[in-house]
Design a protein around this motif. Structure first.
Motif, PDB file in Angstrom:
ATOM      1  N   ASP A  28      -0.065   9.538  14.770  1.00 33.62           N
ATOM      2  CA  ASP A  28       0.712   9.330  13.545  1.00 33.62           C
ATOM      3  C   ASP A  28       0.240   8.086  12.815  1.00 33.62           C
ATOM      4  N   LEU A  29      -0.475   7.257  13.522  1.00 32.81           N
ATOM      5  CA  LEU A  29      -1.029   6.076  12.842  1.00 32.81           C
ATOM      6  C   LEU A  29      -2.076   6.477  11.817  1.00 32.81           C
ATOM      7  N   HIS A  30      -2.437   7.736  11.869  1.00 30.14           N
ATOM      8  CA  HIS A  30      -3.132   8.339  10.754  1.00 30.14           C
ATOM      9  C   HIS A  30      -2.408   7.995   9.461  1.00 30.14           C
ATOM     10  N   HIS A  31      -1.095   7.886   9.587  1.00 23.78           N
ATOM     11  CA  HIS A  31      -0.286   7.826   8.372  1.00 23.78           C
ATOM     12  C   HIS A  31      -0.569   6.551   7.586  1.00 23.78           C
ATOM     13  N   PRO A  32      -0.966   6.694   6.349  1.00 25.41           N
ATOM     14  CA  PRO A  32      -1.348   5.505   5.578  1.00 25.41           C
ATOM     15  C   PRO A  32      -0.234   4.460   5.464  1.00 25.41           C
ATOM     16  N   GLN A  33       1.023   4.861   5.750  1.00 23.47           N
ATOM     17  CA  GLN A  33       2.075   3.849   5.727  1.00 23.47           C
ATOM     18  C   GLN A  33       1.814   2.733   6.744  1.00 23.47           C
ATOM     19  N   HIS A  34       1.084   3.068   7.786  1.00 22.85           N
ATOM     20  CA  HIS A  34       0.828   2.073   8.838  1.00 22.85           C
ATOM     21  C   HIS A  34      -0.463   1.301   8.612  1.00 22.85           C
ATOM     22  N   TRP A  35      -1.126   1.550   7.530  1.00 21.46           N
ATOM     23  CA  TRP A  35      -2.419   0.907   7.338  1.00 21.46           C
ATOM     24  C   TRP A  35      -2.256  -0.504   6.802  1.00 21.46           C
ATOM     25  N   ASP A  36      -3.193  -1.376   7.192  1.00 20.42           N
ATOM     26  CA  ASP A  36      -3.173  -2.733   6.643  1.00 20.42           C
ATOM     27  C   ASP A  36      -4.093  -2.712   5.427  1.00 20.42           C
ATOM     28  N   LEU A  37      -3.508  -2.430   4.297  1.00 19.03           N
ATOM     29  CA  LEU A  37      -4.364  -2.208   3.120  1.00 19.03           C
ATOM     30  C   LEU A  37      -4.512  -3.435   2.235  1.00 19.03           C
ATOM     31  N   GLY A  38      -4.093  -4.582   2.749  1.00 17.25           N
ATOM     32  CA  GLY A  38      -4.209  -5.804   1.963  1.00 17.25           C
ATOM     33  C   GLY A  38      -5.615  -5.988   1.402  1.00 17.25           C
ATOM     34  N   PHE A  39      -6.602  -5.569   2.180  1.00 13.10           N
ATOM     35  CA  PHE A  39      -7.987  -5.803   1.760  1.00 13.10           C
ATOM     36  C   PHE A  39      -8.344  -5.015   0.510  1.00 13.10           C
ATOM     37  N   VAL A  40      -7.668  -3.886   0.303  1.00 11.61           N
ATOM     38  CA  VAL A  40      -7.989  -3.078  -0.875  1.00 11.61           C
ATOM     39  C   VAL A  40      -7.717  -3.887  -2.141  1.00 11.61           C
ATOM     40  N   ARG A  41      -6.689  -4.704  -2.059  1.00 12.96           N
ATOM     41  CA  ARG A  41      -6.340  -5.498  -3.244  1.00 12.96           C
ATOM     42  C   ARG A  41      -7.423  -6.518  -3.596  1.00 12.96           C
ATOM     43  N   SER A  42      -8.167  -6.956  -2.599  1.00 12.61           N
ATOM     44  CA  SER A  42      -9.199  -7.943  -2.916  1.00 12.61           C
ATOM     45  C   SER A  42     -10.577  -7.290  -3.079  1.00 12.61           C
ATOM     46  N   SER A  43     -10.597  -5.997  -2.860  1.00  9.54           N
ATOM     47  CA  SER A  43     -11.892  -5.334  -2.863  1.00  9.54           C
ATOM     48  C   SER A  43     -12.402  -5.103  -4.277  1.00  9.54           C
ATOM     49  N   THR A  44     -13.724  -5.175  -4.416  1.00 12.10           N
ATOM     50  CA  THR A  44     -14.307  -4.942  -5.739  1.00 12.10           C
ATOM     51  C   THR A  44     -14.136  -3.494  -6.185  1.00 12.10           C
ATOM     52  N   ASN A  45     -13.963  -2.610  -5.209  1.00 17.07           N
ATOM     53  CA  ASN A  45     -13.828  -1.189  -5.556  1.00 17.07           C
ATOM     54  C   ASN A  45     -12.372  -0.740  -5.512  1.00 17.07           C
ATOM     55  N   ARG A  46     -11.496  -1.688  -5.841  1.00 13.80           N
ATOM     56  CA  ARG A  46     -10.078  -1.471  -5.637  1.00 13.80           C
ATOM     57  C   ARG A  46      -9.542  -0.183  -6.250  1.00 13.80           C
ATOM     58  N   ALA A  47      -9.847   0.047  -7.525  1.00 13.84           N
ATOM     59  CA  ALA A  47      -9.227   1.185  -8.214  1.00 13.84           C
ATOM     60  C   ALA A  47      -9.600   2.500  -7.520  1.00 13.84           C
ATOM     61  N   GLU A  48     -10.885   2.621  -7.176  1.00  9.90           N
ATOM     62  CA  GLU A  48     -11.314   3.877  -6.530  1.00  9.90           C
ATOM     63  C   GLU A  48     -10.662   4.038  -5.153  1.00  9.90           C
ATOM     64  N   TYR A  49     -10.594   2.937  -4.401  1.00  9.46           N
ATOM     65  CA  TYR A  49     -10.011   3.028  -3.059  1.00  9.46           C
ATOM     66  C   TYR A  49      -8.529   3.355  -3.138  1.00  9.46           C
ATOM     67  N   GLU A  50      -7.844   2.692  -4.091  1.00  7.98           N
ATOM     68  CA  GLU A  50      -6.406   2.968  -4.173  1.00  7.98           C
ATOM     69  C   GLU A  50      -6.192   4.434  -4.500  1.00  7.98           C
ATOM     70  N   ASP A  51      -7.078   4.970  -5.316  1.00  3.98           N
ATOM     71  CA  ASP A  51      -6.987   6.382  -5.659  1.00  3.98           C
ATOM     72  C   ASP A  51      -7.185   7.250  -4.405  1.00  3.98           C
ATOM     73  N   ILE A  52      -8.215   6.923  -3.621  1.00  6.39           N
ATOM     74  CA  ILE A  52      -8.467   7.721  -2.403  1.00  6.39           C
ATOM     75  C   ILE A  52      -7.260   7.639  -1.468  1.00  6.39           C
ATOM     76  N   VAL A  53      -6.784   6.410  -1.255  1.00  4.91           N
ATOM     77  CA  VAL A  53      -5.683   6.225  -0.310  1.00  4.91           C
ATOM     78  C   VAL A  53      -4.438   6.968  -0.793  1.00  4.91           C
ATOM     79  N   SER A  54      -4.190   6.927  -2.104  1.00  4.58           N
ATOM     80  CA  SER A  54      -2.976   7.615  -2.563  1.00  4.58           C
ATOM     81  C   SER A  54      -3.152   9.135  -2.470  1.00  4.58           C
ATOM     82  N   ARG A  55      -4.364   9.607  -2.624  1.00  2.00           N
ATOM     83  CA  ARG A  55      -4.579  11.056  -2.444  1.00  2.00           C
ATOM     84  C   ARG A  55      -4.376  11.459  -0.988  1.00  2.00           C
ATOM     85  N   ILE A  56      -4.855  10.611  -0.074  1.00  2.00           N
ATOM     86  CA  ILE A  56      -4.655  10.930   1.348  1.00  2.00           C
ATOM     87  C   ILE A  56      -3.153  10.949   1.654  1.00  2.00           C
ATOM     88  N   ARG A  57      -2.454   9.961   1.111  1.00  2.00           N
ATOM     89  CA  ARG A  57      -1.012   9.870   1.331  1.00  2.00           C
ATOM     90  C   ARG A  57      -0.313  11.135   0.795  1.00  2.00           C
TER      91      ARG A  57
END
Ligand code: PEP
Ligand code: CO
Length: 452
Positions: free
Chosen positions: A181-210
């Motif tokens: 169940d840790l598959h579940h993106p709710q459990h992910w430590d996504l703080g790094f996405v906010r500092s990532s240069t590819n933030r918008a694309e990653y947030e999009d991928i993560v929200s699609r997975i969710r």
């Protein structure tokens, strides 16, 4: 007896020249320890080994993708609840990201539950002016810098078996018990996405997975579907042949190493007429062969033909670890030779071992950009050659260590000393690993779109 096993016995490797083995002064203590290992139950079942071979055959065709990763060297002290959990967590999360990108099954394989023995470039090292035997891994000696601790101790072979068993047992319990169940993106430590240069694309991928997971869950079939059930395989370098032999047994006329689902032959022990190739050619397990810059194309073909004369898909994985600078030039001839020889192999990129550098302070590190660059190079070369990159092989950990530079936290050389914990090669940390998975997912998505 089939062609594969002609003139092969469980001990035939003993008459060949062998590299990278420890020296045990007390032979009877070694024999006694090996006998104890041999009497222990297997760690895996041969049916699982066969299943893995089928999966890897799919990866050879681009119908599945292998994610193999874990420590460079596991240590006995890593055999703890939190360490096992964090390794499993990052592996599962990366695999979910890759599944999203590729839309094909991702084969999850840990470098764990037995990844202890390490090849070394020198037999000795000098610490504070004292020359000591090199540390060869927890199943052989201790990393503590004194002569007694550095002596090869046969009791460590038995310890390696028990630590592998405990690690694998808890991993299997977590997988069966719903930790997936840790598959579940709710459990992910996504703080790094906010500092990532590819933030918008990653947030999009993560929200699609969710969204995709929410959708499956909303159908109410979650607890009974494969979302919760994941398959996980374990692997290690088959270096210490005394131990590997002790874990090998005959099942209905075929020989299996039941100490791991898959093993690989390291770049330093892959001599065509050497002991390692001799031992491995008799096994049913899928085996990996590391191919570094010194591998030449005809040698590779000879090697895989000797290891798998019957050319069964899924048996041979070629793990290239060439280096970001040379992958574009060195990989195509290898692929071409294998394909012209009509040999089936699953191609995997290890973007770690060809990109190791030393800092001025003598710390081994790897830069995230070099790792990414070798990976992207491998994807491009395979696309150009009409072959498939069937997977990736990483040294990584689920913890927030500082061993590789760069990545989303933009770690510099000065940051490395903060949490440099490896006793061997530098590993990608949690955010570097997840960011790489996102990059590969984007690649796999493009590959899928180009093919459709
Ligand atoms: C390893 O995988 O840790 C290793 C030693 O790799 P290679 O044999 O490719 O150098
Ligand atoms: Co390594």
């Amino acid at each position: 007896m089939n062609e594969q096993q002609s003139n092969w016995t469980l001990e035939s490797w003993r008459s060949k020249s062998i590299q990278q083995q420890p020296y045990y002064p007390d032979k009877s203590a070694l024999e006694a320890a090996l006998k104890s290992v041999q009497e222990m139950p297997p760690l895996v079942h041969h049916g699982e080994v066969n299943t893995l071979r089928t999966h890897l055959a799919q990866a050879a065709n681009g119908e599945a993708f292998l994610l193999q990763g874990g420590d460079c060297a596991e240590q006995f002290s890593d055999c703890r609840k939190s360490t096992v959990e964090s390794k499993l967590k990052i592996l599962l999360q990366m695999s979910l990201v890759l599944t999203w990108g590729a839309r094909i099954p991702v084969i999850r394989m840990g470098r764990m539950a037995g990844q202890y023995a390490k090849p070394r470039s020198k037999d000795t090292e000098t610490i504070d002016g004292v020359e000591l035997p090199s540390y060869r891994g927890d199943n052989i000696n201790s990393s503590a810098p004194n002569a007694d601790e550095r002596a090869a101790d046969p009791q460590r072979l038995l310890q390696a078996y028990f630590h592998s068993a405990a690690t694998l047992n808890y991993t299997r319990a977590l997988v069966d018990g719903g930790f997936a169940d840790l598959h579940h993106p709710q459990h992910w430590d996504l703080g790094f996405v906010r500092s990532s240069t590819n933030r918008a694309e990653y947030e999009d991928i993560v929200s699609r997975i969710r969204d995709a997971i929410d959708f499956v869950e909303s159908t109410g079939v979650r607890s009974t579907t494969s979302l919760k059930m994941v398959e996980l395989f374990c692997s290690h370098e088959g270096l210490l042949l005394d131990y590997e032999e002790a874990m090998t047994e005959e099942v209905r006329g075929k020989w299996y190493n039941l100490g791991a689902h898959s093993l690989w032959i390291g770049d330093r022990t892959r001599q065509l007429n050497g002991a390692h190739v001799e031992y491995f050619r008799g096994l049913e397990n899928p085996i990996g062969i590391k191919a570094g810059p010194s591998m030449n194309p005809s040698e590779l073909v000879e090697l895989i033909t000797k290891l798998e004369p019957a050319n069964r898909p899924g048996r041979i994985t070629i793990i290239t670890r060439l280096g970001a600078d040379i992958v574009a030039d060195s990989l195509p001839p290898l692929i071409k030779a294998v394909s012209e020889a009509g040999r089936v192999a699953t191609w995997v990129c290890d973007p770690m071992h060809g990109n190791t550098i030393s800092t001025n302070e003598g710390l081994k590190t790897r830069d995230y950009d070099a790792v990414l660059s070798e990976l992207e190079g491998a994807f491009e070369v395979h696309a150009d050659c009409g072959s498939h990159l069937g997977g990736v092989h990483f040294e990584m950990t689920g913890e927030d260590v500082t061993e590789c530079t760069g990545g989303p936290q933009e770690l510099s050389v000065a940051d490395l000393s903060r949490s440099y914990e490896t006793h061997c090669d530098p590993r990608l940390n949690y955010s570097q690993s997840l960011e790489l998975a996102l990059r590969i997912a984007q690649r796999l998505q493009k590959r899928r779109q180009a093919a459709s």
